[in-house]
Design a protein around this motif. Structure first.
Motif, PDB file in Angstrom:
ATOM      1  N   ASN A   1      44.624  38.009 -16.717  1.00 60.33           N
ATOM      2  CA  ASN A   1      44.114  39.307 -17.205  1.00 60.33           C
ATOM      3  C   ASN A   1      45.227  40.284 -17.585  1.00 60.33           C
ATOM      4  O   ASN A   1      45.286  41.420 -17.114  1.00 60.33           O
ATOM      5  CB  ASN A   1      43.192  39.953 -16.166  1.00 60.33           C
ATOM      6  CG  ASN A   1      41.998  39.082 -15.835  1.00 60.33           C
ATOM      7  OD1 ASN A   1      41.461  38.390 -16.697  1.00 60.33           O
ATOM      8  ND2 ASN A   1      41.577  39.097 -14.592  1.00 60.33           N
ATOM      9  N   ILE A   2      46.160  39.800 -18.458  1.00 58.60           N
ATOM     10  CA  ILE A   2      47.244  40.657 -18.932  1.00 58.60           C
ATOM     11  C   ILE A   2      46.686  41.578 -20.015  1.00 58.60           C
ATOM     12  O   ILE A   2      46.095  41.109 -20.988  1.00 58.60           O
ATOM     13  CB  ILE A   2      48.391  39.816 -19.522  1.00 58.60           C
ATOM     14  CG1 ILE A   2      48.851  38.746 -18.527  1.00 58.60           C
ATOM     15  CG2 ILE A   2      49.545  40.702 -19.959  1.00 58.60           C
ATOM     16  CD1 ILE A   2      49.751  37.706 -19.148  1.00 58.60           C
ATOM     17  N   PRO A   3      46.874  42.912 -19.886  1.00 56.86           N
ATOM     18  CA  PRO A   3      46.398  43.815 -20.942  1.00 56.86           C
ATOM     19  C   PRO A   3      47.342  43.810 -22.141  1.00 56.86           C
ATOM     20  O   PRO A   3      48.552  43.929 -21.988  1.00 56.86           O
ATOM     21  CB  PRO A   3      46.388  45.184 -20.250  1.00 56.86           C
ATOM     22  CG  PRO A   3      47.402  45.074 -19.163  1.00 56.86           C
ATOM     23  CD  PRO A   3      47.435  43.642 -18.739  1.00 56.86           C
ATOM     24  N   ILE A   4      46.794  43.625 -23.334  1.00 64.18           N
ATOM     25  CA  ILE A   4      47.567  43.667 -24.581  1.00 64.18           C
ATOM     26  C   ILE A   4      47.058  44.856 -25.399  1.00 64.18           C
ATOM     27  O   ILE A   4      45.875  44.935 -25.715  1.00 64.18           O
ATOM     28  CB  ILE A   4      47.395  42.365 -25.392  1.00 64.18           C
ATOM     29  CG1 ILE A   4      47.828  41.156 -24.566  1.00 64.18           C
ATOM     30  CG2 ILE A   4      48.179  42.438 -26.689  1.00 64.18           C
ATOM     31  CD1 ILE A   4      49.301  41.077 -24.288  1.00 64.18           C
ATOM     32  N   ILE A   5      47.956  45.761 -25.731  1.00 68.30           N
ATOM     33  CA  ILE A   5      47.573  46.978 -26.458  1.00 68.30           C
ATOM     34  C   ILE A   5      47.902  46.807 -27.937  1.00 68.30           C
ATOM     35  O   ILE A   5      49.062  46.577 -28.304  1.00 68.30           O
ATOM     36  CB  ILE A   5      48.317  48.197 -25.892  1.00 68.30           C
ATOM     37  CG1 ILE A   5      48.074  48.306 -24.380  1.00 68.30           C
ATOM     38  CG2 ILE A   5      47.867  49.478 -26.597  1.00 68.30           C
ATOM     39  CD1 ILE A   5      48.969  49.291 -23.689  1.00 68.30           C
ATOM     40  N   ASP A   6      46.892  46.913 -28.799  1.00 66.39           N
ATOM     41  CA  ASP A   6      47.103  46.791 -30.238  1.00 66.39           C
ATOM     42  C   ASP A   6      47.650  48.110 -30.784  1.00 66.39           C
ATOM     43  O   ASP A   6      47.669  49.136 -30.099  1.00 66.39           O
ATOM     44  CB  ASP A   6      45.780  46.432 -30.922  1.00 66.39           C
ATOM     45  CG  ASP A   6      46.008  45.681 -32.225  1.00 66.39           C
ATOM     46  OD1 ASP A   6      47.165  45.677 -32.687  1.00 66.39           O
ATOM     47  OD2 ASP A   6      45.050  45.125 -32.769  1.00 66.39           O
ATOM     48  N   HIS A   7      48.124  48.069 -32.044  1.00 69.43           N
ATOM     49  CA  HIS A   7      48.720  49.261 -32.654  1.00 69.43           C
ATOM     50  C   HIS A   7      47.734  50.421 -32.755  1.00 69.43           C
ATOM     51  O   HIS A   7      48.122  51.583 -32.791  1.00 69.43           O
ATOM     52  CB  HIS A   7      49.281  48.919 -34.041  1.00 69.43           C
ATOM     53  CG  HIS A   7      48.246  48.403 -34.994  1.00 69.43           C
ATOM     54  ND1 HIS A   7      47.407  49.228 -35.683  1.00 69.43           N
ATOM     55  CD2 HIS A   7      47.914  47.122 -35.334  1.00 69.43           C
ATOM     56  CE1 HIS A   7      46.594  48.497 -36.429  1.00 69.43           C
ATOM     57  NE2 HIS A   7      46.876  47.220 -36.241  1.00 69.43           N
ATOM     58  N   ASP A   8      46.412  50.098 -32.782  1.00 68.81           N
ATOM     59  CA  ASP A   8      45.418  51.168 -32.866  1.00 68.81           C
ATOM     60  C   ASP A   8      44.911  51.608 -31.496  1.00 68.81           C
ATOM     61  O   ASP A   8      43.964  52.382 -31.375  1.00 68.81           O
ATOM     62  CB  ASP A   8      44.231  50.726 -33.724  1.00 68.81           C
ATOM     63  CG  ASP A   8      43.516  49.505 -33.142  1.00 68.81           C
ATOM     64  OD1 ASP A   8      43.985  48.969 -32.108  1.00 68.81           O
ATOM     65  OD2 ASP A   8      42.496  49.083 -33.715  1.00 68.81           O
ATOM     66  N   GLY A   9      45.566  51.104 -30.444  1.00 69.71           N
ATOM     67  CA  GLY A   9      45.196  51.489 -29.085  1.00 69.71           C
ATOM     68  C   GLY A   9      44.155  50.599 -28.445  1.00 69.71           C
ATOM     69  O   GLY A   9      43.827  50.767 -27.269  1.00 69.71           O
ATOM     70  N   THR A  10      43.625  49.646 -29.218  1.00 65.49           N
ATOM     71  CA  THR A  10      42.622  48.735 -28.660  1.00 65.49           C
ATOM     72  C   THR A  10      43.261  47.836 -27.606  1.00 65.49           C
ATOM     73  O   THR A  10      44.342  47.294 -27.811  1.00 65.49           O
ATOM     74  CB  THR A  10      42.017  47.854 -29.773  1.00 65.49           C
ATOM     75  OG1 THR A  10      41.488  48.696 -30.789  1.00 65.49           O
ATOM     76  CG2 THR A  10      40.920  46.969 -29.211  1.00 65.49           C
TER      77      THR A  10
END
Length: 624
Positions: free
Chosen positions: A217-226
């Motif tokens: 469950n590693i959080p990955i943050i996209d460029h739009d904050g998603t």
């Protein structure tokens, strides 16, 4: 090996040995004319020597590969030059063969070109194996590239990424430019996509400890904050110096997990706070789950009930058998009434709303449902039945009273005539007087019977001195109950009340009778009477919701009797409720009606078992 073969070719005395070599050997001029072939070459091509010598070398080369061979011819400038190439030839049986050639030039001592020598090896089997391996590699790559799992392989020593599929890039949200080396990848992902979380993973990778390279469950943050979530695992293959990385997207699973967690919290909050007990029970009657509300009905806690057999709670175990029979027949029951026994042995009526749960094969597995304590409903039904009886009794009393009044009017009338017809010395005069007095008392009693259910505006109300009424009642007690000691604490400034004297006498006598019976077996037999004035405002009236704000006289009668149990105290004004063997259950009901309906007052009772009981009567006062 190649140098030895060339030496043998130059030495014509070794032609026989050349024919035994496993290599294909041929010599040809720069223009391609073949000047020599060994037997291995002839056997391979299934040709005779005279058919081959003098022919052009290019004759044995496939059209698509002739340019490649000619390029090799022109590249040989000296004896040290060498040209390697592969060619595909068609055998006499129509089978394609792969040959690997090494092309050398033979030069004179002065460096003049003499001819070419080509040494060939049949590599058909090797090529087949390579093709198989290539096909498998391509198949594996195709599978990996089309897999929803992300895969990457990198060289541990150099950090170079050897393979990475599209799913891997999508999971980490990285462009191709960040996938050339491990350092580029780590720099992009852990700095731009994971923030502080990336440092831990980066440290785990640098540790090269396999037990630390499994992340969930590693959080990955996209460029739009998603934010999306992945799980990953690295497996080092130290024998080959490779690191295999696997990653898979768990966003849906994570979100579903969080949604389920929220749902479970909400369900748990509802389950634990719903006022109606919910339960699950196995087919053999063992409680699997039950909500805390069960304590209100059973006095058991959840922990005490889980695993307990439900049959132990049935007041009548036969009801359980009947219940199961109906449930298995109908699959669902609503408002099914049974009687349960609580922890203290008190029997309570409950209503069940249950459903039979089956598995995918239709086999029953458990019972779920809820139960409702219907004690109040049953009590209300009992009260309604009692009210019906009282209505019937009122009609009966009214009819009897009318008939009795007719009879008594005759008795009283004749006794009055008898009094006038006889002299004072006549013995009959005394009898007529007694008959007349008894008739009037009977008429008065009938009048009370008719009046006890009537509202205040329909009965004869007069100003009454409450202290005087109590003193007269105490005189009666002294005459009737010699062992009872009375104490009076009466307010000398007590305001009068407007009421019916006979009815209030009846109220006091009924309460006194109950008090003296309660003190039968107690060594101390004290009966205390108190009166005082009280004014109830809008604020203080809250404790007496049946009363309007105003001034009241409070009459309190306290005994030292056995007291009334709480469960009986709640029913004390209920018609026909009695704890006496020969009681009618109407005494306190009549008292309550007289106080509340006829006099717009209220009555309250406080009692403690083993200590005694206090009955307080609130009556509106009037200023004379």
């Amino acid at each position: 090996m190649i140098k030895k073969v060339i030496a043998l070719i130059k030495d014509t005395n070794h032609q026989i040995l050349m024919d035994t070599l496993p290599f294909l050997v041929c010599k040809f001029k720069r223009n391609g004319t073949i000047t020599y072939v060994n037997k291995t070459c002839l056997l391979f091509h299934q040709k005779e020597e005279q058919d081959v010598l003098g022919s052009n070398r290019l004759f044995f080369v496939h059209e698509t590969e002739q340019k490649k061979v000619l390029k090799g011819f022109s590249s040989i400038k000296s004896s040290s030059d060498e040209y390697k190439f592969e060619e595909t030839v068609l055998g006499s049986n129509g089978t394609e063969y792969s040959l690997e050639w090494i092309l050398k030039g033979i030069f004179s001592r002065t460096g003049k070109f003499i001819e070419f020598v080509a040494i060939g090896t049949d590599v058909t089997k090797r090529k087949q194996i390579e093709n198989i391996a290539l096909n498998r590699t391509q198949l594996i790559e195709a599978l990996l590239n089309n897999s929803h799992l992300g895969f990457a392989i990198n060289d541990i020593s150099t950090g170079r990424v050897l393979f990475i599929n599209q799913a891997f890039k999508r999971a980490y949200k990285v462009p191709d430019s960040a996938c050339k080396s491990v350092s580029d990848f780590i720099s992009y992902v852990y700095q731009n996509r994971m923030n502080s979380y990336g440092k831990k993973i980066y440290d785990d990778i640098l540790s090269a400890n396999p037990t630390r390279m499994n992340w969930q469950n590693i959080p990955i943050i996209d460029h739009d904050g998603t934010v999306s979530y992945i799980s990953a695992m690295n497996i080092p293959i130290t024998t080959q110096g490779l690191m295999i990385s696997t990653v898979w997207d768990v966003t849906e699973h994570k979100l579903a997990e969080e949604a389920l967690k929220i749902s479970e919290i909400k369900f748990r909050e509802i389950f634990e706070n719903v006022p109606i007990p919910y339960y699950e029970v196995s087919l053999d009657g063992k409680l699997l789950a039950i909500s805390p509300a069960i304590k209100r009905i059973s006095n058991y806690t959840e922990e005490e009930l889980i695993g307990m057999s439900l049959i132990n709670l049935y007041a009548n175990p036969i009801e359980r058998e009947q219940f199961l029979k109906e449930l298995f027949s109908k699959k669902e029951l609503n408002d099914y009434e049974i009687q349960l026994k609580d922890k203290d042995g008190v029997i309570k009526p409950v209503s069940l709303y249950v459903k039979l749960i089956s598995d995918e094969n239709g086999v029953p597995t458990k019972i779920i449902g809820s139960m409702l304590d219907i004690s109040e409903r049953k009590e209300m039904e009992k009260l309604m039945r009692a009210a019906d009886k009282m209505d019937s009794l009122d009609l009966l009393v009214g009819g009897l009273a009318h008939d009795m009044n007719n009879i008594l009017s005759v008795v009283i009338g004749i006794s009055e005539l008898g009094k006038f017809a006889n002299t004072e010395s006549d013995e009959n005069l005394t009898r007529f007087i007694q008959i007349n007095q008894a008739g009037k008392r009977a008429a008065d009693i009938i009048s009370q019977l008719l009046a006890y259910n009537k509202p205040a505006d329909e009965i004869n109300l007069k100003l009454i001195n409450i202290n005087k009424l109590i003193k007269n009642t105490v005189t009666y007690i002294h005459e009737r109950f010699k062992s009872v000691k009375t104490v009076c604490k009466l307010d000398n400034n007590q305001l009068p009340v407007k009421g019916n004297l006979k009815s209030l006498e009846r109220v006091l006598l009924n309460i006194i009778m109950n008090a003296t019976q309660a003190m039968t077996d107690t060594p101390l037999k004290n009966l205390t009477f108190t009166t005082h004035n009280i004014e109830l405002t809008q604020a203080t009236v809250q404790g007496h919701t049946e009363l309007a704000p105003g001034k009241y006289c409070v009459i309190s009668i306290t005994d030292t009797g056995s007291g009334i149990p709480k469960k009986d105290l709640e029913k004390i004004f209920t018609p026909y409720f009695t704890t006496k063997e020969k009681g009618t259950g109407l005494g306190m009901h009549v008292v309550n009606n007289i106080v509340t309906k006829q006099h717009n007052g209220a009555i309250s009772i406080k009692s403690e078992v083993g200590i005694g009981t206090t009955v307080s009567i609130f009556l509106p006062t009037v200023i004379p």
